[in-house]
Write an enzyme that holds these catalytic residues in place. Sequence first.
Site, short mmCIF file in Angstrom:
data_model
loop_
_atom_site.label_atom_id
_atom_site.label_comp_id
_atom_site.label_asym_id
_atom_site.label_seq_id
_atom_site.Cartn_x
_atom_site.Cartn_y
_atom_site.Cartn_z
N LYS C 79 76.90 34.06 -43.42
CA LYS C 79 76.06 33.51 -42.35
C LYS C 79 75.80 34.61 -41.32
O LYS C 79 76.71 35.40 -41.00
CB LYS C 79 76.80 32.34 -41.71
CG LYS C 79 75.98 31.55 -40.68
CD LYS C 79 76.78 30.34 -40.20
CE LYS C 79 75.98 29.49 -39.22
NZ LYS C 79 76.75 28.34 -38.73
N SER C 154 74.18 24.11 -38.92
CA SER C 154 73.48 25.36 -38.74
C SER C 154 73.66 26.34 -39.90
O SER C 154 72.96 27.35 -39.95
CB SER C 154 73.91 26.01 -37.44
OG SER C 154 75.28 26.24 -37.45
N SER C 178 78.60 22.06 -38.78
CA SER C 178 77.64 23.04 -39.32
C SER C 178 77.92 23.62 -40.68
O SER C 178 77.06 24.31 -41.21
CB SER C 178 77.49 24.20 -38.33
OG SER C 178 76.85 23.74 -37.17
#
Lengths: 98, 484, 488
Positions: C79, C154, C178
Amino acid sequence: MPIDPGEVRRLARLARLRIEADEAEALARDLERVVGYIDSLADVALPEDADALTYFSSDVTRDDHAGPCLDHDEALANAPEHDDAFFLVPKIVEKDEA
Amino acid sequence: MKVTVLVGMEVHLQLRTQSKMFSRCPARFGAPPNTLVDPVVLGLPGALPVPNRDAITMALSLAMALGGTLAEVTRFDRKNYFYPDLPKGYQISQYDRPLATRGAVEIVTREGIKTVRLRRLHIEEDTGKSLHDDRRGLSRVDFNRAGTPLVEIVSEPDIASPEEARAYLNALRAVVSYLDISDANMQEGNLRCEPNVNLHIENGGEPVKTPIVEIKNLNSVRNVERALLCEIERQLAEYREKGPAVAHEPRSTRGYDDDKDATFLMRRKEEEHDYRYFPDPDIPPLTLTEEWRTEAASRVPELPAKKRRRFMEEHGLGAYDAATLCRHRSTADYFEKVVAAGCAPKPAANWILTDLGRHANDKKVLVAELGLAPAHVAGLIGLVEQGRVARRPAAQQVLPRMLETGAKPEAIVAELGLARIDDEDVIREAARKAVAAHPRAVADYRAGKKKAFDALMGFVMRDTQGKADSDLVRSVVEEILEES
Amino acid sequence: MSQLWQMSAASLVAAVRAREVSALEVADAHIERALTWNDLGAFLHLEPEMARRRARAIDDRLARGEDPGPLTGVPVALKDNLCTRDMPTTCGSRILETFVPPYDAHVVERLRQAGAVLLGKTNLDEFSMGSSTENSAFRLARNPHRLECTPGGSSGGSAAAVAAGLAPLALGSDTGGSIRQPAAFCGVVGLKPSYGLVSRYGLIAFASSLDQIGPLARGVDDAALLLEAVAGHDPRDATSSCRAVPPLRASGSIEGLRLGLPREFFGDGLAPEVAAAVERAKSLLVDQGARAVDVSLPLTRHAIAVYYIVAPSEASSNLARYDGVRYGLRADGGDASVDEMLATTRGEGFGREVKRRILLGTFSLSSGYHDAYYGRAQKVRAAMRREIEEVFLHVDLLLTPTTPTAAFGLGEKLEDPLAMYLSDVLTVSANLCGVPALSLPCGRTANGLPIGLQLMAPRFGEETLFRMARAYESLAPDASLWPPERAA
């Protein structure tokens, strides 16, 4: 309790954020919702050790031995403006911490 | 009209650690700009703080030395504000769970001994430094200093004069030097001081309190004293001009102009700063355990005030001399070593404060750093006390030679032939020469001029390079004058 | 014979170590697939050449008889809020568009030490604030099962990458759901570990007391493999736990394990298909010997209030460092003073959602409200933590849906306010209480979108969590399916 636009402007200044006029109205509503949240927490019964439970651990420190630091070039590599020694910023009007 | 001066001091002390407060980045003075930085110090995204245990122990020992009450659990809080030399946009400090509260500093002034109460002592990280270039309309920022451990000590407004403020700073510096945790030097920036001052004026009717002024950017103890002096006068003058209405003006921050010897306005505190303090979620709280307190306490030696009192009692020294000897621990220790080597305390104190002190000042070091063995100093003082060498040549010739060569005083006295002359024949010889060579002085003496006798003595002393015992010279000269 | 990109991480490690296939071939297969699926928007930054160099180096080490580590040759996606020394780290934001960190996050160091091949940085909602990856400043991410749907957020890019086979493993971060919500939407396994199990050093902070880094993978064992490679104490993170990481890949019986079903997590707002899928999962587990127990977590009704005070407060402070002085965007201000430069930089560099949360947080911390908001919310949070600890005295795990619905369409929001409420409630409790929570696929909706099952355990109870998850996975192998293939 309604939040007025002056309050939104004060917070934006405090956070050094430029916001648009149309954002201010929606933000005021959001802030009112937060006030509602805190009101809803008013009567919750708290455990005696609530304070201690706000962290998941305690007593973490380290000894005083020095370790590596960044290369001077590495330190400045991402700087938007520098003169090979210092970070450069536009003139500071005064040390205003508000 | 009665005027009471109230001064509270906020002092920041930079601790002398190997690494910074929240990361292992080395902590040093004088490195090229932006070379003592790491991701934590620069506030890079993703960097995290881990507290330096030794820095906290140093701060705890200071708190204990000042008689503070230690917290059971202490915590770090974020103080949020924006400034280019503040990398994270917040400073890690302490808000409502500081390391210690209360405590006191004992100060000695001409008026006597007084206690200044402390409010709190906490630990925090230092910021970077900005250098303003007004000509080019920019500022240069150096983060070498960012993250260095600072101890903040806040006093109650118990200080009542500029002199007391100076005494407070010196007393604090003495304690700090004894603990050996900081150089506590204002010129170098490892001790910073911000006095807060106002006046309470009683002039019939309600007492008027002038608005509190905070004075910043003072770079020496002397300037602290001078700035307070002129600020007090300024506030008094403002009261005379504006009357009681002055109490409604807001607090402000002023700087001090060294050349003009005046304070100037920096900014008004119209509104309180909103620092949005909250407990730093990255740093779990710290329990100040019994073991930790014991460790901190073991770093506290006999402190200046106590040592001063002991010197007065045990060694019979006066308050001022004792206090001056105790200003630096190494000087006090040195004094005790000289006494332990067999020297009487009062002469030892005298020599250390005057002759050795002068040499130390010249070389910009402390007496203990002169490299003079305490036993040798004791030896020299002993020779003078026993009358084997006169005081003046001992100080002006033997001592410098000892500094140069490190040789024993007895050897230097022999080498330079400075042994006091108490051989009556030698003195008699010199006296006869003096009398014969200065008939005018002899005549003046007989005419009743006492000063002529001193002049004749002076000639004899010169002739013997000051080594003659002056009492003996006096009686011999008298004798010879009687004879003729 | 399955394609390389279809293989599990564990089997890739075995094959590469056994020299049946080279690390370079494995890397090539994934790079090619990632490029083919570029419009998925999973990656913000792909490093094909760097990955190939790394893969070759691993092959060289194997040739010399060395063992590069437990993730030998496995491609991993990261990420883009994890600092990587040699790759940009933007956090999905214009304010960090050009930022290349001079250091690696702890987890990145560990991955390198484990022999992994870092493929690139995945897409995310800006500063991890959002639940659809639509708040990314750079591009949209799509759900590989239905391209017009969101992958969630996210960590949407990481979930999409793993689901589509662009990487067998990915790291994401979870502050209020997330990792788990995108894992549920994309039909993969996602874990938010116990708070303190994985070092946050090098994770770009959103809310410090809630953030945790965790694995995304297509199977429970793969998730465990990745977690083992990155978990454990780091002296550079003061909140990192000193507890030893227990072995997570051992199988074990679930006989007698008590599954608590908290009634507050099954309220109105739950889509019928989701409720049915979770019910079926529960029955399967009970048939194998687990016991289902009704429990209650009454303080759950305060979870939203607590989260929306604590998270933005911490975020407002964590994002104060983005000031254009040392790194990142600096707005061109001409003659502006530093204060003006600051406001313009942050105004331009941050998106609306980020600014909104910073302002909410600034409000909650502001002294005009007596600092009592944050402090009060944290104390209520402590009460919630106590409450869940007490429930865990009577049950071993909690079983809940991960999300109230399957993935919604891009540009849409949840219509039903009850569903919106429930979507937060289902996931934030685990972050507030610091307990581990894992989402695993448990079926699909009628129109092919994955449904996620959530398991929660007491803090540091990952061993039990994985045991139960593994058992379920072996009972329901069809629960997780590949997304539809696309024309090359």
